[in-house]
Design a protein around this motif. Structure first.
Motif, PDB file in Angstrom:
ATOM      1  N   GLY A  64    -104.972 -31.114   5.139  1.00  0.00           N
ATOM      2  CA  GLY A  64    -105.675 -29.914   4.734  1.00  0.00           C
ATOM      3  C   GLY A  64    -107.113 -30.591   3.548  1.00  0.00           C
ATOM      4  O   GLY A  64    -108.376 -29.751   3.853  1.00  0.00           O
ATOM      5  N   GLY A  65    -106.719 -31.311   2.926  1.00  0.00           N
ATOM      6  CA  GLY A  65    -107.009 -32.067   1.773  1.00  0.00           C
ATOM      7  C   GLY A  65    -108.355 -33.704   2.346  1.00  0.00           C
ATOM      8  O   GLY A  65    -110.129 -32.774   2.041  1.00  0.00           O
ATOM      9  N   ALA A  66    -107.474 -33.304   3.430  1.00  0.00           N
ATOM     10  CA  ALA A  66    -108.912 -34.774   4.075  1.00  0.00           C
ATOM     11  C   ALA A  66    -110.154 -33.796   5.352  1.00  0.00           C
ATOM     12  O   ALA A  66    -110.789 -34.424   5.214  1.00  0.00           O
ATOM     13  N   ILE A  67    -109.625 -32.393   6.044  1.00  0.00           N
ATOM     14  CA  ILE A  67    -110.804 -31.961   6.105  1.00  0.00           C
ATOM     15  C   ILE A  67    -111.474 -31.786   5.186  1.00  0.00           C
ATOM     16  O   ILE A  67    -112.403 -31.522   5.517  1.00  0.00           O
ATOM     17  N   GLY A  68    -111.042 -31.076   4.142  1.00  0.00           N
ATOM     18  CA  GLY A  68    -111.768 -30.133   2.734  1.00  0.00           C
ATOM     19  C   GLY A  68    -112.581 -31.396   2.800  1.00  0.00           C
ATOM     20  O   GLY A  68    -113.397 -30.465   2.344  1.00  0.00           O
ATOM     21  N   ALA A  69    -112.375 -32.552   2.185  1.00  0.00           N
ATOM     22  CA  ALA A  69    -113.281 -33.503   1.994  1.00  0.00           C
ATOM     23  C   ALA A  69    -113.932 -33.456   3.237  1.00  0.00           C
ATOM     24  O   ALA A  69    -115.308 -33.306   2.859  1.00  0.00           O
ATOM     25  N   GLY A  70    -113.680 -33.993   4.105  1.00  0.00           N
ATOM     26  CA  GLY A  70    -114.761 -34.537   5.034  1.00  0.00           C
ATOM     27  C   GLY A  70    -115.511 -33.128   5.221  1.00  0.00           C
ATOM     28  O   GLY A  70    -116.987 -33.616   5.422  1.00  0.00           O
ATOM     29  N   ALA A  71    -115.202 -31.749   5.255  1.00  0.00           N
ATOM     30  CA  ALA A  71    -116.653 -31.387   5.245  1.00  0.00           C
ATOM     31  C   ALA A  71    -117.246 -30.862   4.281  1.00  0.00           C
ATOM     32  O   ALA A  71    -118.370 -30.784   4.329  1.00  0.00           O
ATOM     33  N   LEU A  72    -116.871 -31.069   2.949  1.00  0.00           N
ATOM     34  CA  LEU A  72    -117.334 -31.057   2.064  1.00  0.00           C
ATOM     35  C   LEU A  72    -118.833 -31.863   2.228  1.00  0.00           C
ATOM     36  O   LEU A  72    -120.042 -32.340   1.473  1.00  0.00           O
TER      37      LEU A  72
ATOM     38  N   SER B 253    -116.190 -24.841   4.419  1.00  0.00           N
ATOM     39  CA  SER B 253    -114.592 -25.723   4.607  1.00  0.00           C
ATOM     40  C   SER B 253    -113.671 -25.965   3.928  1.00  0.00           C
ATOM     41  O   SER B 253    -112.798 -25.827   4.030  1.00  0.00           O
ATOM     42  N   SER B 254    -114.380 -26.389   2.551  1.00  0.00           N
ATOM     43  CA  SER B 254    -113.655 -27.254   2.650  1.00  0.00           C
ATOM     44  C   SER B 254    -112.915 -25.967   1.085  1.00  0.00           C
ATOM     45  O   SER B 254    -112.285 -26.727   0.838  1.00  0.00           O
ATOM     46  N   ALA B 255    -113.240 -25.233   1.168  1.00  0.00           N
ATOM     47  CA  ALA B 255    -113.395 -24.263   0.134  1.00  0.00           C
ATOM     48  C   ALA B 255    -111.739 -22.751   1.261  1.00  0.00           C
ATOM     49  O   ALA B 255    -110.583 -23.109   0.489  1.00  0.00           O
ATOM     50  N   ALA B 256    -111.728 -23.426   2.565  1.00  0.00           N
ATOM     51  CA  ALA B 256    -111.213 -22.637   3.165  1.00  0.00           C
ATOM     52  C   ALA B 256    -110.127 -23.371   3.514  1.00  0.00           C
ATOM     53  O   ALA B 256    -109.533 -21.921   3.970  1.00  0.00           O
ATOM     54  N   TRP B 257    -110.303 -24.507   3.981  1.00  0.00           N
ATOM     55  CA  TRP B 257    -108.442 -25.133   3.935  1.00  0.00           C
ATOM     56  C   TRP B 257    -108.175 -25.438   2.535  1.00  0.00           C
ATOM     57  O   TRP B 257    -106.993 -25.152   3.326  1.00  0.00           O
TER      58      TRP B 257
END
Length: 429
Positions: free
Chosen positions: A146-154, A272-276
């Motif tokens: 979740g953190g990696a996806i959120g960081a990537g989206a940000l 997206s980051s907030a969504a994760w």
């Protein structure tokens, strides 16, 4: 593998797991919008995305045998290299045929990538300490993903906001960043993942391919013997169809209400980051839901609530309303996953539960492919909001399928000495 300590194995696993999901986070805000920018219509986008779902469905079980035969490391390296090729092609694709090829390569990549890293982690942990508890690392992996996806989206949103770089459009810049991230992940995998390979080699590869139809037949046979299991897997069909609304149609809907695709893509990064993060918060509520409602009633209620949030995404007029509904949708999504998985585990006894879990995961692929085709066609013929409402209804009507699990749970509570509902036969994954 035995040369590594339990802590070292867990650290390497979490590092590799985070790097595996970082490119995905970079692509989430731009994937659909970039294909539109390159000239694809929504129905065409729906069609090209079916390539991934169908190939994952066809290859997931056979690739598990391949990983067992050749070892997890070579299969993961092949998967990473294939993903690097598909991302590079995605950066320059400008036609229906090329995008179809991109998604087909993604399907093969995801089939190869599904499971070997987690299997390596468990085996390496037990090799270091047969009494070790590996569940903690598996739990950490969800937070890392979740953190990696959120960081990537940000990061993706920030790159888009910087604007185009020379001839490279703003929506293409995150794809280039994803290529770099995938290259780093591949090199890191080469360095950190060590294992003792099986000695069975290509003879076992051939045997695994020959056994794949039997494995699939046995898995389908389980559904015939358990009404509860059949209903739970059927939930995944509705879920896979409806997830198209918030995974694929949300960027289009946001661009529609804002009136500018690039502004929408830039906003979707932090959203997206907030969504994760909302998804993680929803998952944290699982113990409370179990205590207040129970697993099956709680899962059924969440199916309905998720439908309501998707209706909000489709009908709210402004970007604030759409994004609030989007965050609520992911919070419900995060809470739903543990409840559904727990119900599946209760229907499985013995050491081969992975066959049922893989079957459950596989069902979402054709459903998602069908949802991509149907919902994008509805969006093109009517509106994106109408397509999202249709997807919301599909999500919500799955709620009654949790009734057999609820009744089975009541029977088990009343008669605790009864045997489990399903005994899982031997499988190779």
């Amino acid at each position: 593998m035995s040369a590594l300590s339990v802590r070292q194995v867990r650290r390497r696993y979490l590092t590799l797991y985070g790097l595996r999901w970082l490119p995905t986070g970079l692509l989430i805000p731009v994937m659909i919008l970039l294909m539109q920018e390159r000239g694809l219509s929504l129905p065409q986008i729906g069609l090209v995305s079916t390539a991934q779902g169908l190939l994952v469905l066809a290859l997931e079980l056979p690739t598990g045998g391949l990983a067992d035969a050749l070892g997890r490391r070579p299969v993961l390296l092949a998967a990473g290299a294939l993903n690097l090729v598909s991302l590079s092609l995605f950066a320059v694709a400008d036609s229906f045929a090329l995008f179809f090829l991109v998604w087909a390569l993604q399907g093969v990549y995801r089939a190869l990538d599904s499971g070997p890293l987690e299997s390596w982690y468990v085996d390496a942990t037990l090799a270091a300490d047969p009494e070790a508890e590996y569940e903690r690392g598996l739990g950490y992996a969800g937070a890392v993903a979740g953190g990696a996806i959120g960081a990537g989206a940000l990061l993706s949103g920030g790159l888009i906001a910087l604007g185009p770089i020379g001839p490279v459009t703003a929506l293409t810049v995150p794809v280039l960043a994803a290529i770099v991230a995938q290259a780093v992940a591949l090199v890191t995998l080469l360095v950190l993942l060590v294992e003792q390979r099986p000695a069975t080699g290509f003879a076992a590869v051939r045997a695994s391919v020959v056994q794949a139809p039997r494995m699939i037949g046995e898995a389908v046979g389980l559904l015939r013997r358990s009404r509860v299991l059949l209903a739970l897997v059927a939930v995944e069909l509705f879920w896979g169809f409806g997830m198209v609304t918030f995974e694929s149609l949300l960027p289009v809907r946001l661009a529609e209400v804002i009136g500018n695709p690039e502004r929408a893509a830039a906003l979707l990064g932090p959203a997206s980051s907030a969504a994760w993060l909302a998804s993680a918060a929803g998952a944290a509520l699982t113990p409370l839901l179990l205590r207040w409602l129970g697993a099956a009633p709680g899962a059924a209620l969440l199916r309905i609530l998720q439908g309501v949030t998707v209706v909000g995404m489709g009908l709210f007029a402004g970007p604030v309303g759409v994004l609030v509904a989007y965050l609520a949708c992911y919070a419900v999504h995060g809470a739903s996953n543990p409840l559904h998985s727990g119900l599946l585990h209760r229907q499985v006894d013995g050491p081969y539960r992975t066959s049922v879990l893989s079957l459950n995961s596989m069902m979402a692929q054709p459903a998602g492919a069908l949802g991509g085709v149907v919902l994008t066609a509805i969006a093109a013929a009517t509106s994106v909001g109408t397509a999202m409402v249709v997807g919301a209804v599909v999500l919500a009507v799955a709620a009654p399928l949790y009734l057999p699990a609820w009744l089975a749970g009541r029977r088990v509570a009343a008669e605790p000495a009864d045997p489990p509902a399903v005994l899982i036969p031997a499988a190779d994954r």
